[in-house]
Design a protein around this motif. Sequence first.
Motif, PDB file in Angstrom:
ATOM      1  N   LYS A  28      -2.834  -5.337   9.607  1.00  0.00           N
ATOM      2  CA  LYS A  28      -4.117  -5.424   8.915  1.00  0.00           C
ATOM      3  C   LYS A  28      -5.210  -4.718   9.710  1.00  0.00           C
ATOM      4  O   LYS A  28      -5.992  -3.945   9.155  1.00  0.00           O
ATOM      5  N   ARG A  29      -5.259  -4.950  11.005  1.00  0.00           N
ATOM      6  CA  ARG A  29      -6.329  -4.392  11.834  1.00  0.00           C
ATOM      7  C   ARG A  29      -6.229  -2.876  12.002  1.00  0.00           C
ATOM      8  O   ARG A  29      -7.245  -2.196  12.133  1.00  0.00           O
ATOM      9  N   PHE A  30      -5.025  -2.376  12.009  1.00  0.00           N
ATOM     10  CA  PHE A  30      -4.851  -0.943  12.278  1.00  0.00           C
ATOM     11  C   PHE A  30      -4.535  -0.139  11.011  1.00  0.00           C
ATOM     12  O   PHE A  30      -4.052   0.986  11.091  1.00  0.00           O
ATOM     13  N   GLY A  31      -4.804  -0.718   9.847  1.00  0.00           N
ATOM     14  CA  GLY A  31      -4.733   0.029   8.605  1.00  0.00           C
ATOM     15  C   GLY A  31      -3.348   0.290   8.055  1.00  0.00           C
ATOM     16  O   GLY A  31      -3.191   1.058   7.099  1.00  0.00           O
ATOM     17  N   ILE A  32      -2.337  -0.360   8.634  1.00  0.00           N
ATOM     18  CA  ILE A  32      -0.971  -0.129   8.156  1.00  0.00           C
ATOM     19  C   ILE A  32      -0.791  -0.700   6.751  1.00  0.00           C
ATOM     20  O   ILE A  32      -0.106  -0.103   5.903  1.00  0.00           O
ATOM     21  N   LEU A  33      -1.435  -1.844   6.482  1.00  0.00           N
ATOM     22  CA  LEU A  33      -1.340  -2.431   5.143  1.00  0.00           C
ATOM     23  C   LEU A  33      -1.964  -1.514   4.096  1.00  0.00           C
ATOM     24  O   LEU A  33      -1.487  -1.444   2.953  1.00  0.00           O
ATOM     25  N   LYS A  34      -2.993  -0.806   4.478  1.00  0.00           N
ATOM     26  CA  LYS A  34      -3.617   0.128   3.529  1.00  0.00           C
ATOM     27  C   LYS A  34      -2.668   1.272   3.172  1.00  0.00           C
ATOM     28  O   LYS A  34      -2.671   1.766   2.036  1.00  0.00           O
ATOM     29  N   LYS A  35      -1.870   1.699   4.142  1.00  0.00           N
ATOM     30  CA  LYS A  35      -0.914   2.769   3.862  1.00  0.00           C
ATOM     31  C   LYS A  35       0.238   2.264   3.002  1.00  0.00           C
ATOM     32  O   LYS A  35       0.733   2.986   2.127  1.00  0.00           O
ATOM     33  N   LYS A  36       0.668   1.035   3.228  1.00  0.00           N
ATOM     34  CA  LYS A  36       1.749   0.457   2.423  1.00  0.00           C
ATOM     35  C   LYS A  36       1.309   0.205   0.994  1.00  0.00           C
ATOM     36  O   LYS A  36       2.121   0.264   0.063  1.00  0.00           O
ATOM     37  N   HIS A  37       0.028  -0.100   0.831  1.00  0.00           N
ATOM     38  CA  HIS A  37      -0.522  -0.466  -0.485  1.00  0.00           C
ATOM     39  C   HIS A  37      -1.707   0.443  -0.783  1.00  0.00           C
ATOM     40  O   HIS A  37      -2.865   0.053  -0.613  1.00  0.00           O
ATOM     41  N   PRO A  38      -1.452   1.657  -1.246  1.00  0.00           N
ATOM     42  CA  PRO A  38      -2.514   2.664  -1.378  1.00  0.00           C
ATOM     43  C   PRO A  38      -3.484   2.370  -2.520  1.00  0.00           C
ATOM     44  O   PRO A  38      -3.122   1.763  -3.532  1.00  0.00           O
ATOM     45  N   ILE A  39      -4.714   2.818  -2.328  1.00  0.00           N
ATOM     46  CA  ILE A  39      -5.673   2.800  -3.430  1.00  0.00           C
ATOM     47  C   ILE A  39      -5.625   4.160  -4.120  1.00  0.00           C
ATOM     48  O   ILE A  39      -5.127   5.137  -3.568  1.00  0.00           O
ATOM     49  N   ASN A  40      -6.094   4.199  -5.351  1.00  0.00           N
ATOM     50  CA  ASN A  40      -6.052   5.428  -6.163  1.00  0.00           C
ATOM     51  C   ASN A  40      -4.660   6.065  -6.163  1.00  0.00           C
ATOM     52  O   ASN A  40      -4.507   7.281  -5.939  1.00  0.00           O
ATOM     53  N   PRO A  41      -3.617   5.282  -6.410  1.00  0.00           N
ATOM     54  CA  PRO A  41      -2.265   5.842  -6.384  1.00  0.00           C
ATOM     55  C   PRO A  41      -2.015   6.711  -7.612  1.00  0.00           C
ATOM     56  O   PRO A  41      -2.743   6.621  -8.613  1.00  0.00           O
ATOM     57  N   PRO A  42      -0.969   7.514  -7.584  1.00  0.00           N
ATOM     58  CA  PRO A  42      -0.663   8.374  -8.742  1.00  0.00           C
ATOM     59  C   PRO A  42      -0.268   7.539  -9.961  1.00  0.00           C
ATOM     60  O   PRO A  42       0.309   6.457  -9.838  1.00  0.00           O
ATOM     61  N   LEU A  43      -0.576   8.086 -11.131  1.00  0.00           N
ATOM     62  CA  LEU A  43      -0.241   7.404 -12.375  1.00  0.00           C
ATOM     63  C   LEU A  43       1.270   7.277 -12.524  1.00  0.00           C
ATOM     64  O   LEU A  43       2.012   8.224 -12.300  1.00  0.00           O
ATOM     65  N   LYS A  44       1.708   6.067 -12.919  1.00  0.00           N
ATOM     66  CA  LYS A  44       3.124   5.822 -13.149  1.00  0.00           C
ATOM     67  C   LYS A  44       3.328   5.473 -14.624  1.00  0.00           C
ATOM     68  O   LYS A  44       2.891   4.428 -15.099  1.00  0.00           O
ATOM     69  N   TRP A 171      -9.508  -6.198 -17.562  1.00  0.00           N
ATOM     70  CA  TRP A 171      -9.093  -6.536 -16.192  1.00  0.00           C
ATOM     71  C   TRP A 171      -8.658  -5.273 -15.437  1.00  0.00           C
ATOM     72  O   TRP A 171      -9.029  -5.071 -14.281  1.00  0.00           O
ATOM     73  N   ILE A 172      -7.865  -4.435 -16.093  1.00  0.00           N
ATOM     74  CA  ILE A 172      -7.377  -3.210 -15.450  1.00  0.00           C
ATOM     75  C   ILE A 172      -8.533  -2.320 -15.015  1.00  0.00           C
ATOM     76  O   ILE A 172      -8.534  -1.764 -13.911  1.00  0.00           O
ATOM     77  N   THR A 173      -9.539  -2.208 -15.869  1.00  0.00           N
ATOM     78  CA  THR A 173     -10.698  -1.374 -15.545  1.00  0.00           C
ATOM     79  C   THR A 173     -11.485  -1.952 -14.370  1.00  0.00           C
ATOM     80  O   THR A 173     -11.973  -1.207 -13.504  1.00  0.00           O
ATOM     81  N   ALA A 174     -11.608  -3.266 -14.330  1.00  0.00           N
ATOM     82  CA  ALA A 174     -12.443  -3.920 -13.316  1.00  0.00           C
ATOM     83  C   ALA A 174     -11.745  -4.122 -11.979  1.00  0.00           C
ATOM     84  O   ALA A 174     -12.404  -4.441 -10.979  1.00  0.00           O
ATOM     85  N   ASN A 175     -10.421  -3.950 -11.946  1.00  0.00           N
ATOM     86  CA  ASN A 175      -9.661  -4.237 -10.731  1.00  0.00           C
ATOM     87  C   ASN A 175      -8.759  -3.056 -10.371  1.00  0.00           C
ATOM     88  O   ASN A 175      -7.553  -3.072 -10.646  1.00  0.00           O
ATOM     89  N   PRO A 176      -9.325  -2.032  -9.744  1.00  0.00           N
ATOM     90  CA  PRO A 176      -8.516  -0.876  -9.358  1.00  0.00           C
ATOM     91  C   PRO A 176      -7.334  -1.297  -8.480  1.00  0.00           C
ATOM     92  O   PRO A 176      -7.414  -2.286  -7.749  1.00  0.00           O
ATOM     93  N   ILE A 177      -6.256  -0.543  -8.559  1.00  0.00           N
ATOM     94  CA  ILE A 177      -5.034  -0.871  -7.832  1.00  0.00           C
ATOM     95  C   ILE A 177      -5.326  -1.136  -6.348  1.00  0.00           C
ATOM     96  O   ILE A 177      -5.962  -0.331  -5.676  1.00  0.00           O
ATOM     97  N   ASN A 178      -4.858  -2.297  -5.887  1.00  0.00           N
ATOM     98  CA  ASN A 178      -4.930  -2.696  -4.468  1.00  0.00           C
ATOM     99  C   ASN A 178      -6.351  -2.851  -3.929  1.00  0.00           C
ATOM    100  O   ASN A 178      -6.578  -2.792  -2.720  1.00  0.00           O
ATOM    101  N   GLN A 179      -7.306  -3.081  -4.824  1.00  0.00           N
ATOM    102  CA  GLN A 179      -8.684  -3.261  -4.403  1.00  0.00           C
ATOM    103  C   GLN A 179      -9.233  -4.588  -4.926  1.00  0.00           C
ATOM    104  O   GLN A 179      -8.943  -4.997  -6.051  1.00  0.00           O
ATOM    105  N   GLY A 180     -10.036  -5.242  -4.101  1.00  0.00           N
ATOM    106  CA  GLY A 180     -10.718  -6.447  -4.534  1.00  0.00           C
ATOM    107  C   GLY A 180      -9.889  -7.709  -4.404  1.00  0.00           C
ATOM    108  O   GLY A 180      -8.717  -7.690  -4.009  1.00  0.00           O
ATOM    109  N   PRO A 181     -10.463  -8.868  -4.768  1.00  0.00           N
ATOM    110  CA  PRO A 181      -9.839 -10.173  -4.536  1.00  0.00           C
ATOM    111  C   PRO A 181      -8.582 -10.420  -5.363  1.00  0.00           C
ATOM    112  O   PRO A 181      -7.713 -11.188  -4.945  1.00  0.00           O
ATOM    113  N   ASN A 182      -8.487  -9.787  -6.536  1.00  0.00           N
ATOM    114  CA  ASN A 182      -7.354 -10.088  -7.412  1.00  0.00           C
ATOM    115  C   ASN A 182      -6.068  -9.358  -7.047  1.00  0.00           C
ATOM    116  O   ASN A 182      -5.040  -9.531  -7.712  1.00  0.00           O
ATOM    117  N   TRP A 183      -6.149  -8.564  -5.982  1.00  0.00           N
ATOM    118  CA  TRP A 183      -4.926  -7.977  -5.421  1.00  0.00           C
ATOM    119  C   TRP A 183      -4.587  -8.622  -4.084  1.00  0.00           C
ATOM    120  O   TRP A 183      -3.691  -8.162  -3.372  1.00  0.00           O
TER     121      TRP A 183
END
Length: 629
Positions: A28-44, A171-183
Motif C-alpha cells: 500500500k505504501r509503495f504503490g504496488i496495490l495501485k499497479k495491481k489494481h489500475p485506474i483508467n484501465p482499458p475497456l473490456k 453507479w458505474i458513472t460515479a465510481n470509476p474503476i478502482n477509485q473511491g470507497p466503493n472499490w
Amino acid sequence: MKISLGLQLLQNMGARYVSYRLQHEFEKRFGILKKKHPINPPLKSFISLDDWRKNTASFVISERELLIFQKVKKASLKDKFERISNGDICFFSHEWKNIGTNYDWITNPDSGYRYDVSKHWSEISDLNPSNGDIKYVWEKSRFSYLLTIIRYDYHFDEDHAEFVFAEIESWITANPINQGPNWRCSQEISLRIFNWCYALTFYKNSAALTEERWVKIQHVIYWSLHHVYHHINFSRIAVRNNHAITETLALTLSELLFPFIPETKKWANKGRAWFEKEIAYQIYEDGTFLQFSMNYHRVVVQLLSLGISLTEKHNVPFSNTVYDRSYKSIDFLYQCLQEENGFLPNYGANDGAWFFPLSETLYRDYRPQLNTLHLILTKKRLYETVDLLEDSFWLFSDDKVRNDLSNAVLTKKHGAISYNLGGYFILRAEDSFTFIRCGKYKDRPFHADNLHLDIWVKGENVLRDSGTYKYNTDKMYLDYFTGTSGHNTVMVAEHSQMLKGGRFIWFYWSQALFGKWEETGDSFVFKGRISAFRFINPRIVHERKVTVSKIQKEWIINDVVEHADGLLKKQIWHFDDFEWEFSSLADSNIKVEGETVPSFNSCFYGQKIDGRAISFPFDKKISTVLKYK
C-alpha cells in the motif's frame, strides 16, 4: 508492553497473518496495490448483447417470462418499492433513510462526509472516525435493494427495468474503476456482481438493457472480478471470515456466470479450491462457525444456497465436505431458533447483513434462509407457508438438483445439546430456551463474552445479549458492546475478559477449560470453566454453574473467580422490562443487593436504545437465583 502485545498478536493470529499484514502495508505504501489494481484501465468487452441473450449462462433464476411460482401482492412489498422509488434506502435491514433520487454514491448519509472518488481505493480510510462508518456508503452500492424492485415487478406484474438499469449505470458513472470507497472492499464488489446478476437475468429481454449499458456493465464486471482475484489474500489471510467465503464463491461462480471472459476459467479453478478450503476451515465439524455470530452464519447459509444451487444446475457439484458442513450449519442454527418468530440470540457481531432479501419477512426471522438450504440438501421443507417459502423460489430450482442429495429432514430437539467445537451449550425446555457460551478459541474472538447466558421464554429474549451497534463509533460504545459489560457474565475490576486492541483485535484470549451438561431428576446443570483476565493475572479462572429447573422458570447461577484476590468482581444481568426476581448471596452467604449498571440494547446495526441491567458485587463467589415472573 508493546513487545508483549506483539508476541500476543503473533501467538494468537499466527505468523502467516502477521507477515501478510506487513506485506500488505508495504504494498500500500509503495504503490504496488495501485499497479495491481489500475485506474483508467482499458475497456473490456467480450460479447454483444444480442449474442449474450441467445447464450445466457444459467443463473439460479430464469428471466421473468419463465418464472411461474405463486404471486402475492403484499402491501408491505409495495410500500418498500414506493419508498425506494422516492429515494429511500433501508440501511442494515432496519433503518430507512431518504438519500434522494440523485444520490452521488460516495457521501456518507449518516455523517455527511463525502469521499474523494479521485483517490485510488487503497488510499481510502475505512477507520477514520471523522468520516463516520463507511458501511453507510457501502450499503446502497451493494444493490440488495434491487431485489426488492425485482420482487415487486414479479408479484405486481409491473416493469421497472429502466429504473434498475439507470441505477446501475449511475453507479458505474460515479465510481470509476478502482477509485473511491466503493472499490475498497472485495466482498462488497462480489455482492454487487451477484445482485447485478439477478437484475440481468430477470430483465434479460427488457428494452431498458441496451447495448450501450451492456458494454459498460461487462467492463465493470471484468474489473470487479479482476480486483477480487488480485486481492483475494487479504480476505483469505488477514480477514478470514464471511468475506473470504463471499469472494472465493464469486470467483468460483465466475466461469459459470461469465464464460465469455477468458480469465474466468483460471479464476474459477483457483476460487473453487479456496472456497472449499474456507468452508472446511470456517464451519467447524459440529456445524458452528468461526465468526461466532448468528447473523454472519446466516450470511454463509445464503451464500451456500446460491453456490450449491448454481453449481448443481451446471452439474459441477462441490466437495462432500461443503455439503456436510452446510447441513450441519442448518442443524445448529435450527436448534437455536425460536419457532414463535424465527429469531435467534442476537449473539456475536451483527452488522445487519442480509445479502439477498428475498422474502417479505422480518430481518431477525431466520426461517426462510434455513428453509431454502434445507430444501436444497434434503428436498424437503422445514416450513410450508408462502412467506417462508419465497426465499427458496429465488435461489433454488428443484428439477436441477441431484436425487442423491437426500439428507435426513431436521427436527427440533428438546433437552440439553452441546456444541463443543464452537463452544455453545443450549437447552430447550417446553417453553424456554437457555443459551450458554463457553468457547475455546482457535480463531479470533469478536466479543469478550465467555460464559454469557441468554434466556428466552415463549420466543421472547428475556435475558439478552446487548448486540453490536456500530463498528466505527465512540470508544465507550465499542468497549461496551464488544466487551464483557454488554453480556450476562462476570467482570473483574471493571475489566473485560480480554484486553482490547485495534478494532477487531483482542489480546489474551479467554479460553474454555471445560464445559458440559448434566441432568438430574428435577434439573439440568451446566458446568463451565474458563481462563480469563490473563492480562491481570495469567492464573485467573472463572467457573460458572447454571442449574435450570424442570419444574419452574428458575435459573440458579453460581460463579467462582479464582486467583483475583483483592479485586472487585461483579455479575451482570441485562433484562430490560421483563419481570425477573433476583436473589443473590455472595461469599460467606451474605445477601447482596443489586446495583443498576448502564445497559444498551442494539437489536439492529446502527440502533442503540437504553436498556436495564443489574449487577451484584462479590469477592470470590456468588450464587444468584433468577426467577422469571
